[in-house]
Structure formats: C-alpha cells, structure tokens
Design a protein around this motif. Structure first.
Motif, PDB file in Angstrom:
ATOM      1  N   UNK A  67       0.351  -1.354   0.166  1.00 55.93           N
ATOM      2  CA  UNK A  67      -0.570  -0.023  -0.364  1.00 55.93           C
ATOM      3  C   UNK A  67       1.112   1.029  -0.123  1.00 55.93           C
ATOM      4  N   UNK A  68       1.728   1.280   1.323  1.00 54.14           N
ATOM      5  CA  UNK A  68       2.715   2.087   1.054  1.00 54.14           C
ATOM      6  C   UNK A  68       3.626   2.635  -0.936  1.00 54.14           C
ATOM      7  N   UNK A  69       4.213   1.419  -1.141  1.00 53.40           N
ATOM      8  CA  UNK A  69       4.469   1.442  -2.775  1.00 53.40           C
ATOM      9  C   UNK A  69       3.359   1.992  -3.490  1.00 53.40           C
ATOM     10  N   UNK A  70       2.122   1.684  -3.345  1.00 50.10           N
ATOM     11  CA  UNK A  70       1.603   2.168  -4.313  1.00 50.10           C
ATOM     12  C   UNK A  70       1.195   3.407  -4.448  1.00 50.10           C
ATOM     13  N   UNK A  71       0.432   4.158  -3.322  1.00 51.00           N
ATOM     14  CA  UNK A  71       0.917   5.508  -2.830  1.00 51.00           C
ATOM     15  C   UNK A  71       1.953   6.519  -3.248  1.00 51.00           C
ATOM     16  N   UNK A  72       3.300   5.174  -3.328  1.00 48.49           N
ATOM     17  CA  UNK A  72       4.611   7.071  -3.955  1.00 48.49           C
ATOM     18  C   UNK A  72       4.631   6.808  -4.943  1.00 48.49           C
ATOM     19  N   UNK A  73       3.596   6.207  -6.172  1.00 47.66           N
ATOM     20  CA  UNK A  73       3.763   6.442  -6.948  1.00 47.66           C
ATOM     21  C   UNK A  73       2.830   5.973  -7.654  1.00 47.66           C
ATOM     22  N   UNK A  74       1.448   6.895  -7.835  1.00 50.00           N
ATOM     23  CA  UNK A  74       0.369   6.176  -8.375  1.00 50.00           C
ATOM     24  C   UNK A  74      -0.064   5.614  -9.712  1.00 50.00           C
ATOM     25  N   UNK A  75       0.764   6.237 -10.073  1.00 47.82           N
ATOM     26  CA  UNK A  75       1.128   6.135 -11.968  1.00 47.82           C
ATOM     27  C   UNK A  75       1.835   4.795 -12.346  1.00 47.82           C
ATOM     28  N   UNK A  76       2.219   4.663 -11.990  1.00 48.35           N
ATOM     29  CA  UNK A  76       3.135   3.238 -11.907  1.00 48.35           C
ATOM     30  C   UNK A  76       2.109   1.993 -11.313  1.00 48.35           C
ATOM     31  N   UNK A  77       1.717   2.436 -10.565  1.00 49.50           N
ATOM     32  CA  UNK A  77       1.149   1.372  -9.799  1.00 49.50           C
ATOM     33  C   UNK A  77      -0.316   1.193 -10.704  1.00 49.50           C
ATOM     34  N   UNK A  78      -1.224   2.541 -11.895  1.00 51.77           N
ATOM     35  CA  UNK A  78      -2.250   2.215 -12.634  1.00 51.77           C
ATOM     36  C   UNK A  78      -1.466   1.698 -13.613  1.00 51.77           C
ATOM     37  N   UNK A  79      -0.273   1.292 -13.935  1.00 51.86           N
ATOM     38  CA  UNK A  79       0.247   0.805 -15.246  1.00 51.86           C
ATOM     39  C   UNK A  79       0.379  -0.914 -14.690  1.00 51.86           C
ATOM     40  N   UNK A  80       1.161  -1.390 -13.890  1.00 50.94           N
ATOM     41  CA  UNK A  80       0.421  -2.484 -13.271  1.00 50.94           C
ATOM     42  C   UNK A  80      -0.517  -2.989 -13.153  1.00 50.94           C
ATOM     43  N   UNK A  81      -0.884  -2.640 -12.537  1.00 45.67           N
ATOM     44  CA  UNK A  81      -2.780  -3.473 -12.740  1.00 45.67           C
ATOM     45  C   UNK A  81      -3.598  -3.057 -13.887  1.00 45.67           C
TER      46      UNK A  81
END
Length: 213
Positions: A67-81
């Motif tokens: 959750x911390x990693x997701x919050x730190x880089x939302x754009x990358x998190x959405x790409x990974x999603x």
C-alpha cells in the motif's frame, strides 16, 4: 457492453485455488453468456492489495508495504494494475479453453512468460532454530515489481493446477456467470460455483418456466 464495478472487500473466494479466485475477480467474459454486463472487482491498485491479503497471498506486513508503494507512485501502480488485469484475463481464456477441450497457445505462452518473470523471486530460506527449510518469495517491493509478489504464487498455482488437478477444473454451469472452481465433490458432478447463488437462480428459472411465467 456496460460495465459494473464490484466490491473486492466482499467478493467470495470459492475457487478452491488461488489462481481460480484470481480469475474470478471479474465476471461477464463468456462469449455466449447472458449476463449483459462486465463486472470488474479489481478497480484500483489498492483492490489488488486487498484481494491478495484476503487470499492469504501476502502477510499484513507485506500488504502495508504494498500500500505504501502504491501511494508513493500512483501512475506506475495503475500501469502495473493494467498489466495484472491483462494477465488475469489471458489466464481466464486459457482455463476456459482447457475446460472446453480447446488449445490456447497464447494463454500458455503468457503463463510461461509470467513464470519466467516471477520464479526468480522465489528462494529457499532457513527456518532458524532447527526449523525446516522453506520456500519464500521476495520481500522488497518497488514500483517496477509492484505486483510480482502476488503474480508469482498465482502463476505457479496455475501451472500446478494444469499439470495436476486439471480433471477437477470446472466452469460454472450458469450462463450468466463465468466463475471457475475446483470440483472436490465425491461424485465429481458439481455444476455451480455457488449453490446458494447460481444454483438457486437456476432452480428459480426452472420453476418459472414450468409455471409458464
């Protein structure tokens, strides 16, 4: 096709296998289905973390890190999603084709690609204090490998299912549900992913037809 957003916090984990619960995070993909809408339950990167914790694929500490990693880089998190969902849907197609007795070369290739990508994260660790050795998965979570800690066990689970429990793989008999499950019944004739949901709906439809409604 209309899209319906589900709730990952309450979705039932009835597949009997982590990889089946993973593909069951969506509904409405069957080409001949009658659902009439697509239901997506992984609507955000945080939903993936919630599902993984509920499926016992991550520890509370790993979920907090995720959750911390997701919050730190939302754009990358959405790409990974988006990449995770693409793998999930390709895995679903592989399972669907297998149940129907068809080949799915693209699905097999995608599973092999994911295995090659994630299995290097798996390693042997000492149990400590005389405890036996055990398999562990990598702990470090970055923007680049955000969901690999989850996809590794899922991909391995899928490979083990296809090479071991394939004869028990079932697709729900309801034409408005495309969930999958392992049939562990003694008779091997289970038809519904959930008797109290899909089974009861089918029973109600039969009664309505018999009554001329």
């Amino acid at each position: 096709m209309p899209e319906h957003r589900g709730r990952i916090e309450t979705i039932r984990l009835i597949g009997g296998s982590a990889c089946l619960d993973f593909v069951n995070t969506a509904n409405g993909r069957r080409a001949n289905g009658s659902l009439g809408s697509f239901e997506e339950n992984l609507c955000s990167p945080n939903d993936v973390a919630t599902w993984a914790a509920r499926a016992n694929l991550t520890t509370p500490e790993e979920q907090a890190t995720l959750l911390r990693a997701i919050a730190s880089d939302p754009a990358s998190a959405n790409t990974r999603l988006a990449e995770l969902i693409a793998f999930r849907d390709r895995l679903y197609r592989l399972f669907e084709a297998t149940v129907d007795g068809r080949a799915c070369a693209d699905g097999t290739a995608e599973l092999n690609r994911m295995l090659a990508h994630t299995l290097p994260y798996r390693h042997i660790a000492e149990g400590g204090d005389g405890a036996p050795f055990q398999w562990n998965w990598m702990q470090a979570i970055t923007a680049e490998n955000l969901f690999d800690r989850i996809l590794g066990p899922v991909a391995l689970c899928a490979a083990e299912l296809l090479t071991g429990e394939l004869g028990r793989l079932r697709l729900c008999a309801s034409d408005d549900c495309d969930w999958m499950f392992l049939d562990t019944s003694k008779s091997g004739r289970r038809r519904w992913c959930q008797m109290d949901v899909c089974g009861n709906r089918a029973k109600a439809r039969r009664h309505a037809r018999a009554a001329g409604l």
